[in-house]
Design a protein around this motif. Structure first.
Motif, PDB file in Angstrom:
ATOM      1  N   SER A 127      -9.373  -7.379  -1.207  1.00 15.74           N
ATOM      2  CA  SER A 127     -10.749  -6.923  -0.966  1.00 15.74           C
ATOM      3  C   SER A 127     -10.768  -5.532  -0.349  1.00 15.74           C
ATOM      4  CB  SER A 127     -11.484  -7.904  -0.053  1.00 15.74           C
ATOM      5  OG  SER A 127     -10.952  -7.832   1.261  1.00 15.74           O
ATOM      6  N   LEU A 128     -11.841  -4.804  -0.602  1.00 15.11           N
ATOM      7  CA  LEU A 128     -11.981  -3.452  -0.065  1.00 15.11           C
ATOM      8  C   LEU A 128     -11.977  -3.428   1.473  1.00 15.11           C
ATOM      9  CD1 LEU A 128     -12.287  -0.505  -0.834  1.00 15.11           C
ATOM     10  CD2 LEU A 128     -14.772  -0.849  -0.950  1.00 15.11           C
ATOM     11  N   PRO A 129     -12.664  -4.368   2.151  1.00 16.01           N
ATOM     12  CA  PRO A 129     -12.612  -4.363   3.622  1.00 16.01           C
ATOM     13  C   PRO A 129     -11.186  -4.566   4.156  1.00 16.01           C
ATOM     14  CG  PRO A 129     -14.469  -5.662   2.876  1.00 16.01           C
ATOM     15  CD  PRO A 129     -13.668  -5.347   1.654  1.00 16.01           C
ATOM     16  N   LEU A 130     -10.414  -5.466   3.527  1.00 14.65           N
ATOM     17  CA  LEU A 130      -9.046  -5.712   3.984  1.00 14.65           C
ATOM     18  C   LEU A 130      -8.181  -4.464   3.776  1.00 14.65           C
ATOM     19  CD1 LEU A 130      -6.807  -7.504   5.062  1.00 14.65           C
ATOM     20  CD2 LEU A 130      -6.528  -8.463   2.761  1.00 14.65           C
ATOM     21  N   ILE A 131      -8.326  -3.840   2.610  1.00 11.97           N
ATOM     22  CA  ILE A 131      -7.556  -2.629   2.331  1.00 11.97           C
ATOM     23  C   ILE A 131      -7.948  -1.517   3.302  1.00 11.97           C
ATOM     24  CG2 ILE A 131      -7.295  -0.742   0.667  1.00 11.97           C
ATOM     25  CD1 ILE A 131      -5.530  -3.138   0.117  1.00 11.97           C
ATOM     26  N   THR A 132      -9.221  -1.424   3.617  1.00 12.64           N
ATOM     27  CA  THR A 132      -9.681  -0.403   4.569  1.00 12.64           C
ATOM     28  C   THR A 132      -9.012  -0.598   5.924  1.00 12.64           C
ATOM     29  OG1 THR A 132     -11.816  -0.256   3.432  1.00 12.64           O
ATOM     30  CG2 THR A 132     -11.700   0.619   5.678  1.00 12.64           C
ATOM     31  N   ASN A 133      -8.922  -1.842   6.381  1.00 10.48           N
ATOM     32  CA  ASN A 133      -8.263  -2.128   7.668  1.00 10.48           C
ATOM     33  C   ASN A 133      -6.780  -1.750   7.624  1.00 10.48           C
ATOM     34  OD1 ASN A 133     -10.570  -3.137   8.879  1.00 10.48           O
ATOM     35  ND2 ASN A 133     -10.150  -5.268   8.327  1.00 10.48           N
ATOM     36  N   VAL A 134      -6.105  -2.115   6.521  1.00 10.56           N
ATOM     37  CA  VAL A 134      -4.678  -1.814   6.395  1.00 10.56           C
ATOM     38  C   VAL A 134      -4.439  -0.306   6.379  1.00 10.56           C
ATOM     39  CG1 VAL A 134      -2.677  -1.961   4.854  1.00 10.56           C
ATOM     40  CG2 VAL A 134      -4.094  -3.977   5.249  1.00 10.56           C
ATOM     41  N   VAL A 135      -5.243   0.407   5.610  1.00  7.44           N
ATOM     42  CA  VAL A 135      -5.090   1.863   5.522  1.00  7.44           C
ATOM     43  C   VAL A 135      -5.362   2.516   6.869  1.00  7.44           C
ATOM     44  CG1 VAL A 135      -6.079   3.966   4.518  1.00  7.44           C
ATOM     45  CG2 VAL A 135      -5.520   2.017   3.050  1.00  7.44           C
ATOM     46  N   ASN A 136      -6.381   2.057   7.562  1.00 10.54           N
ATOM     47  CA  ASN A 136      -6.669   2.611   8.894  1.00 10.54           C
ATOM     48  C   ASN A 136      -5.493   2.401   9.847  1.00 10.54           C
ATOM     49  OD1 ASN A 136      -9.187   3.554   8.190  1.00 10.54           O
ATOM     50  ND2 ASN A 136     -10.271   1.725   8.895  1.00 10.54           N
ATOM     51  N   VAL A 167       0.837  -1.201   0.000  1.00  9.19           N
ATOM     52  CA  VAL A 167       0.000   0.000   0.000  1.00  9.19           C
ATOM     53  C   VAL A 167       0.873   1.253   0.000  1.00  9.19           C
ATOM     54  CG1 VAL A 167      -1.580   1.381   1.418  1.00  9.19           C
ATOM     55  CG2 VAL A 167      -2.047  -1.041   1.033  1.00  9.19           C
ATOM     56  N   ILE A 168       1.907   1.253   0.828  1.00  8.78           N
ATOM     57  CA  ILE A 168       2.815   2.405   0.882  1.00  8.78           C
ATOM     58  C   ILE A 168       3.522   2.597  -0.455  1.00  8.78           C
ATOM     59  CG2 ILE A 168       4.969   3.243   1.921  1.00  8.78           C
ATOM     60  CD1 ILE A 168       3.982   2.153   4.581  1.00  8.78           C
ATOM     61  N   LYS A 169       3.939   1.498  -1.080  1.00 13.12           N
ATOM     62  CA  LYS A 169       4.607   1.599  -2.386  1.00 13.12           C
ATOM     63  C   LYS A 169       3.687   2.211  -3.437  1.00 13.12           C
ATOM     64  CE  LYS A 169       7.853  -2.267  -1.866  1.00 13.12           C
ATOM     65  NZ  LYS A 169       8.211  -3.626  -2.343  1.00 13.12           N
ATOM     66  N   HIS A 170       2.450   1.776  -3.474  1.00 15.52           N
ATOM     67  CA  HIS A 170       1.518   2.311  -4.468  1.00 15.52           C
ATOM     68  C   HIS A 170       1.272   3.802  -4.241  1.00 15.52           C
ATOM     69  CE1 HIS A 170       0.605  -1.280  -6.690  1.00 15.52           C
ATOM     70  NE2 HIS A 170       0.287  -1.958  -5.591  1.00 15.52           N
ATOM     71  N   GLU A 225      -9.162   2.355  -5.454  1.00 16.61           N
ATOM     72  CA  GLU A 225      -7.982   2.258  -6.316  1.00 16.61           C
ATOM     73  C   GLU A 225      -6.913   1.368  -5.697  1.00 16.61           C
ATOM     74  OE1 GLU A 225      -8.191   6.605  -8.570  1.00 16.61           O
ATOM     75  OE2 GLU A 225      -7.312   6.445  -6.563  1.00 16.61           O
ATOM     76  N   LEU A 226      -6.706   1.481  -4.394  1.00 17.42           N
ATOM     77  CA  LEU A 226      -5.731   0.625  -3.714  1.00 17.42           C
ATOM     78  C   LEU A 226      -6.171  -0.835  -3.745  1.00 17.42           C
ATOM     79  CD1 LEU A 226      -4.847   2.892  -0.661  1.00 17.42           C
ATOM     80  CD2 LEU A 226      -3.218   2.011  -2.342  1.00 17.42           C
ATOM     81  N   SER A 227      -7.454  -1.078  -3.605  1.00 18.81           N
ATOM     82  CA  SER A 227      -7.981  -2.437  -3.682  1.00 18.81           C
ATOM     83  C   SER A 227      -7.722  -3.032  -5.064  1.00 18.81           C
ATOM     84  CB  SER A 227      -9.486  -2.429  -3.384  1.00 18.81           C
ATOM     85  OG  SER A 227     -10.036  -3.713  -3.560  1.00 18.81           O
ATOM     86  N   HIS A 228      -7.926  -2.221  -6.089  1.00 18.51           N
ATOM     87  CA  HIS A 228      -7.697  -2.684  -7.466  1.00 18.51           C
ATOM     88  C   HIS A 228      -6.216  -2.956  -7.709  1.00 18.51           C
ATOM     89  CE1 HIS A 228      -8.050  -2.986 -11.814  1.00 18.51           C
ATOM     90  NE2 HIS A 228      -7.101  -2.075 -11.923  1.00 18.51           N
ATOM     91  N   LEU A 229      -5.343  -2.063  -7.252  1.00 17.39           N
ATOM     92  CA  LEU A 229      -3.907  -2.197  -7.502  1.00 17.39           C
ATOM     93  C   LEU A 229      -3.286  -3.374  -6.758  1.00 17.39           C
ATOM     94  CD1 LEU A 229      -2.932   1.581  -7.381  1.00 17.39           C
ATOM     95  CD2 LEU A 229      -2.726   0.091  -9.376  1.00 17.39           C
ATOM     96  N   THR A 230      -3.790  -3.660  -5.559  1.00 16.30           N
ATOM     97  CA  THR A 230      -3.225  -4.747  -4.742  1.00 16.30           C
ATOM     98  C   THR A 230      -3.943  -6.073  -4.949  1.00 16.30           C
ATOM     99  OG1 THR A 230      -4.646  -4.138  -2.872  1.00 16.30           O
ATOM    100  CG2 THR A 230      -2.425  -3.160  -2.937  1.00 16.30           C
ATOM    101  N   HIS A 231      -5.087  -6.022  -5.658  1.00 10.60           N
ATOM    102  CA  HIS A 231      -5.903  -7.224  -5.883  1.00 10.60           C
ATOM    103  C   HIS A 231      -6.381  -7.809  -4.549  1.00 10.60           C
ATOM    104  CE1 HIS A 231      -4.537  -7.047 -10.030  1.00 10.60           C
ATOM    105  NE2 HIS A 231      -3.288  -7.029  -9.603  1.00 10.60           N
TER     106      HIS A 231
END
Length: 396
Positions: free
Chosen positions: A37-46, A15-18, A29-35
């Protein structure tokens, strides 16, 4: 550490690299780039927001529905990168933050790589001093990225051409021990290509050739969206394609290499010879100024329209174009970028390069390849060196 925890930590790093490459992204967009799920990306970003790596920036432009929240890296996180760009004569260094803002004044010092084993200690001494003068604590530095000429095996950290280290096979390990920081080395032309892929003309493209025009003629190759190194890591030795009709001995020990007729060092010597024979040129006065490298004087004179410099540069550019015609036949790239030090006069080189391609390349292939001059200029090597650190470190 369990496998699931490792995967989660890797996703944080991804996520940081993107965000580093794209500056600002939404969760979708982060969910799409990392392939992922949106809930997982939301947790990571938080989590990354809580850790101070990421900031909420505001709402994205409207696309007709509800505007999404955007995120970017926090420049105040106090994580820094030492970027070092080397050629055969000059070394540049700067310290960037995670937004690629220079946090120190860039410095340039002359370091001729052919001076022998002492250059390794000279480089280490300079870097130690530069980092110390920056006032940035060592623990806040993610690492040191170095792009350097030569046959560099990035995986093993070895430069087979320069920087021999007594009692230590790996230059990388020696630098890590001396500097007390993670250090990553790679070939300078590969780093210039990486910067074009991530920040320049090659962004979002799949097949790109980046020509590093300087004291030699290097090549960075982007194949299918990734840096191509070849079987042993030495792909891209464009300088040594046997295109010269002269019998001059190349630095590699062979004859007929492209480099012996196209490197800046050769062009400068050719200009000096013609001036000594009575040809009038502004270079005669410029070459008296040793505060700058004579190759830079030559490029500036060509850009200003000096007839001698333009003529010599055109001859070299035509031969480079002949080499590019060969690359087009083999690789069929979408784009060729003219980069490196020679990009200063890149527009002056376009016409003879295109002339050679029209003469030697199959039209159907030539028409499918665009040629551009790099817009990153002197920053390309430093950005590539910084990217080398980002690609190899973890943010946990």
């Amino acid at each position: 550490m369990t496998a699931s925890v490792k995967k989660y930590h890797q996703l944080r790093t991804d996520v940081i690299k993107h965000l580093y490459y794209s500056k600002m992204l939404t969760l979708t967009e982060l969910s799409h780039l990392t392939h992922k799920s949106l809930p997982l990306i939301t947790n990571v970003v938080n989590d990354l927001v809580e850790d101070g790596y990421i900031l909420e920036h505001g709402l994205a432009p409207s696309t007709g529905g509800r505007r999404a929240l955007t995120f970017l890296l926090n420049q105040d996180k106090q994580r820094y990168i030492v970027a070092v760009a080397m050629d055969q004569l000059v070394t540049q260094v700067v310290i960037y933050d995670l937004l690629n803002h220079a946090r120190t004044e860039p410095e340039l010092f002359k370091l001729p790589l052919k001076e022998g084993p002492a250059i390794t200690q000279t480089l280490i001494k300079f870097l130690k001093d530069y980092i110390s003068r920056s006032g940035i604590p060592i623990e806040q530095i993610l690492g040191v990225g170095i792009g350097m000429p030569g046959f560099v095996n990035a995986a093993e950290g070895i430069n087979h051409s320069f920087f021999k280290v007594e009692g230590e096979r790996s230059l990388n390990k020696h630098l890590i021990k001396e500097l007390g920081l993670p250090v990553f080395i790679d070939n300078d032309s590969s780093m210039i290509a990486l910067s074009e892929l991530k920040f320049g003309a090659g962004k979002n493209l799949k097949d790109v050739m980046v020509v590093n025009i300087g004291w030699g003629i290097g090549l960075g190759m982007i194949i299918n969206g990734s840096l191509f190194r070849g079987h042993s890591g030495y792909a891209g030795e464009f300088s040594h394609i046997p295109l010269s009709q002269s019998n001059k001995l190349c630095s590699c020990g062979k004859r007929g290499c492209l480099e012996v007729d196209t490197s800046l060092l050769v062009l400068v010597e050719r200009a000096k010879t013609q001036i000594a024979e009575g040809v009038s040129s502004s270079l005669e006065q410029l070459f008296l100024d040793d505060s700058k490298l004579h190759g830079d004087h030559f490029l500036e004179a060509a850009k200003a329209g000096d007839p001698l410099a333009v003529s010599i540069l055109a001859d070299a550019a035509f031969l480079i174009g002949k080499g590019l015609a060969t690359l087009i036949h083999i690789i069929n790239p979408e784009l060729i970028v003219l980069g490196g030090r020679g990009a200063l006069a890149g527009k002056m080189m376009m016409a003879p390069i295109q002339q050679a391609i029209h003469e030697f390349c199959i039209p159907r292939l030539a028409e499918q390849t665009e040629i551009r001059v790099s817009e990153l200029n002197a920053d390309s090597g430093l950005l590539g060196a910084a990217t080398l650190v980002i690609e190899n470190c973890n943010f946990n």
